[in-house]
Design a protein around this motif. Structure first.
Motif, PDB file in Angstrom:
ATOM      1  N   VAL A 107       0.832  -1.104   0.182  1.00 30.95           N
ATOM      2  CA  VAL A 107       0.355  -0.015   0.016  1.00 30.95           C
ATOM      3  C   VAL A 107       0.845   1.471  -0.299  1.00 30.95           C
ATOM      4  CG1 VAL A 107      -2.108  -1.008   0.890  1.00 30.95           C
ATOM      5  CG2 VAL A 107      -0.515  -0.501   2.615  1.00 30.95           C
ATOM      6  N   ARG A 108       0.263   1.975  -0.626  1.00 31.24           N
ATOM      7  CA  ARG A 108       1.139   3.545  -0.391  1.00 31.24           C
ATOM      8  C   ARG A 108       0.154   4.973  -0.146  1.00 31.24           C
ATOM      9  NH1 ARG A 108       2.713   4.195  -7.141  1.00 31.24           N
ATOM     10  NH2 ARG A 108       3.877   6.973  -5.656  1.00 31.24           N
ATOM     11  N   PRO A 134      -2.278   6.911  -0.304  1.00 33.09           N
ATOM     12  CA  PRO A 134      -4.131   6.598  -1.850  1.00 33.09           C
ATOM     13  C   PRO A 134      -3.932   7.974  -2.710  1.00 33.09           C
ATOM     14  CG  PRO A 134      -4.434   7.667   0.356  1.00 33.09           C
ATOM     15  CD  PRO A 134      -3.422   7.012   0.731  1.00 33.09           C
ATOM     16  N   THR A 167      -1.142  10.029  -3.643  1.00 29.32           N
ATOM     17  CA  THR A 167       0.037   9.677  -4.293  1.00 29.32           C
ATOM     18  C   THR A 167       0.238   8.294  -5.633  1.00 29.32           C
ATOM     19  OG1 THR A 167       1.716  10.322  -2.801  1.00 29.32           O
ATOM     20  CG2 THR A 167       2.944   9.148  -4.935  1.00 29.32           C
ATOM     21  N   ARG A 168      -1.014   7.606  -5.131  1.00 28.42           N
ATOM     22  CA  ARG A 168      -1.517   5.868  -5.927  1.00 28.42           C
ATOM     23  C   ARG A 168      -2.025   6.698  -6.643  1.00 28.42           C
ATOM     24  NH1 ARG A 168      -3.584   2.421  -7.406  1.00 28.42           N
ATOM     25  NH2 ARG A 168      -5.663   4.192  -8.022  1.00 28.42           N
ATOM     26  N   SER A 173      -0.646   8.185  -9.508  1.00 29.90           N
ATOM     27  CA  SER A 173       0.450   7.460  -9.919  1.00 29.90           C
ATOM     28  C   SER A 173      -0.189   6.473 -11.697  1.00 29.90           C
ATOM     29  CB  SER A 173       0.746   6.261  -9.544  1.00 29.90           C
ATOM     30  OG  SER A 173       2.050   5.323  -9.908  1.00 29.90           O
ATOM     31  N   ASP A 174      -1.693   6.234 -10.991  1.00 29.08           N
ATOM     32  CA  ASP A 174      -2.655   5.255 -11.591  1.00 29.08           C
ATOM     33  C   ASP A 174      -3.228   6.129 -12.820  1.00 29.08           C
ATOM     34  OD1 ASP A 174      -4.661   3.852 -12.635  1.00 29.08           O
ATOM     35  OD2 ASP A 174      -5.623   3.339 -10.586  1.00 29.08           O
ATOM     36  N   GLY A 234      -7.614   3.337  -3.462  1.00 34.84           N
ATOM     37  CA  GLY A 234      -6.939   3.878  -2.262  1.00 34.84           C
ATOM     38  C   GLY A 234      -7.955   3.814  -1.057  1.00 34.84           C
ATOM     39  N   TYR A 275      -7.990   1.938   1.034  1.00 37.58           N
ATOM     40  CA  TYR A 275      -7.824   0.768   1.342  1.00 37.58           C
ATOM     41  C   TYR A 275      -9.148  -0.304   2.860  1.00 37.58           C
ATOM     42  CZ  TYR A 275      -4.207   2.472  -0.761  1.00 37.58           C
ATOM     43  OH  TYR A 275      -2.909   2.592  -1.552  1.00 37.58           O
ATOM     44  N   GLY A 321       4.710   1.021   0.505  1.00 35.50           N
ATOM     45  CA  GLY A 321       5.389   1.414  -0.840  1.00 35.50           C
ATOM     46  C   GLY A 321       6.330   2.346  -0.782  1.00 35.50           C
ATOM     47  N   HIS A 370       5.763  12.047 -12.567  1.00 32.18           N
ATOM     48  CA  HIS A 370       4.086  12.199 -12.451  1.00 32.18           C
ATOM     49  C   HIS A 370       3.592  13.741 -12.914  1.00 32.18           C
ATOM     50  CE1 HIS A 370       3.761   9.093  -8.526  1.00 32.18           C
ATOM     51  NE2 HIS A 370       3.525   8.428  -9.661  1.00 32.18           N
ATOM     52  N   TRP A 427       0.743   8.773   6.318  1.00 36.62           N
ATOM     53  CA  TRP A 427       0.324   9.395   5.019  1.00 36.62           C
ATOM     54  C   TRP A 427      -0.589  11.323   4.891  1.00 36.62           C
ATOM     55  CZ3 TRP A 427      -2.397   3.952   3.669  1.00 36.62           C
ATOM     56  CH2 TRP A 427      -1.537   3.084   3.439  1.00 36.62           C
TER      57      TRP A 427
END
Length: 203
Positions: free
Chosen positions: A40-41, A43, A45-46, A49-50, A87, A89, A110, A170, A202
Motif C-alpha cells: 500500500v502507498r 492513496p 500519490t497512488r 500514479s494510476d 485507495g 483501503y 510502498g 507524475h 500518509w
C-alpha cells in the motif's frame, strides 16, 4: 498453481486481487492457509500514479481534477473512479477479513520499499517464515527511475529493475486538489491504521 513441495513457497502476484470482491472467497476456498501480502502507498500519490499511467496510454482522457470530483467546489469526490476507489483501503480490507485473520495478511509500505527496500523485504521474509536472504547489499538506487533495483545476480548480464512503465514522472496536480483529496482520504486512512495496527504516516 504449480505443485509445491513442503520446503517450497509458491507465490503469485496480481494488483487487482485486493479490490476484487470475489477474490477473498475464491482464494479461501483454494487454500485457507494462504498468506497474503498487500503493498500500500499514500492513496493520493497512488491515484496520481494510476492517472499518469493511464494518460500515457490514453492521452485524450479528462484531467485528473475532472475525474477526481463530482463537484470540486462542494468537495464531492467521485468514488466511482477506480483510481480514487482503490485507495480506500479499509473498505477493501473488510472483504478479506471475512475470510482471513489479520495474522495472515502483511501490509508492506510502498514508501518504505523506496527508502528502505531491505528493511521491508526483511519483514516479508519473516512473515513467510524464511531465512533473511535479501539485505542492503542486494539493492542499489536507480536515479533515473527514482527507486531501488536489485543488483545484477550471478550469471546475469543486467541488474533486475522494474519495466519501462514504472518510474515515470507524475503529472503536475494543483496543490489545492491534492489537499482536498488528503482531506477526503484522512478518515479512511485513520480507520485503516487502526484496523491493521500500523501507522503509515500518509498525512
Amino acid at each position: 498453481m504449480p505443485r509445491t513441495l513442503g520446503s517450497q513457497i509458491t507465490m503469485e502476484k496480481t494488483p487487482s486481487y485486493f479490490v476484487t470482491k470475489e477474490a477473498p472467497r475464491r482464494i479461501f476456498n483454494m487454500s485457507r492457509d494462504t498468506k497474503l501480502i498487500v503493498v500500500v502507498r499514500n492513496p493520493v500519490t497512488r491515484a496520481i500514479s494510476d492517472y499518469t499511467q493511464t494518460l500515457s496510454k490514453k492521452p485524450e482522457i479528462p484531467t485528473f481534477e475532472g475525474l477526481s470530483f463530482q463537484n470540486r467546489s462542494l468537495g464531492l469526490v467521485d468514488t466511482s473512479w477506480s483510481a480514487i476507489r482503490i485507495g480506500m483501503y479499509v473498505l477493501h480490507l473488510e472483504s478479506w477479513l471475512q475470510y482471513f485473520p489479520l495474522s495472515q495478511i502483511l501490509f508492506v509500505s510502498g514508501e518504505k520499499m523506496i527508502t528502505d527496500p531491505a528493511g521491508e523485504m526483511g519483514k516479508v521474509q519473516d512473515f513467510l517464515g524464511i531465512k533473511r536472504v535479501l539485505t542492503d547489499k542486494h539493492f542499489y538506487f536507480n536515479k533515473t527511475k527514482g527507486f531501488p533495483c536489485l543488483k545484477k545476480p550471478e550469471g546475469s548480464t543486467f541488474p533486475r529493475c522494474l519495466g519501462k512503465s514504472k518510474g515515470r514522472t507524475h503529472v503536475q496536480i494543483d496543490p489545492e486538489v491534492i489537499e482536498q483529496l488528503r482531506d477526503f482520504y484522512r478518515p479512511y486512512n485513520i480507520k485503516f491504521y487502526e484496523t491493521v495496527g500500523q501507522d503509515f504516516r500518509w498525512e
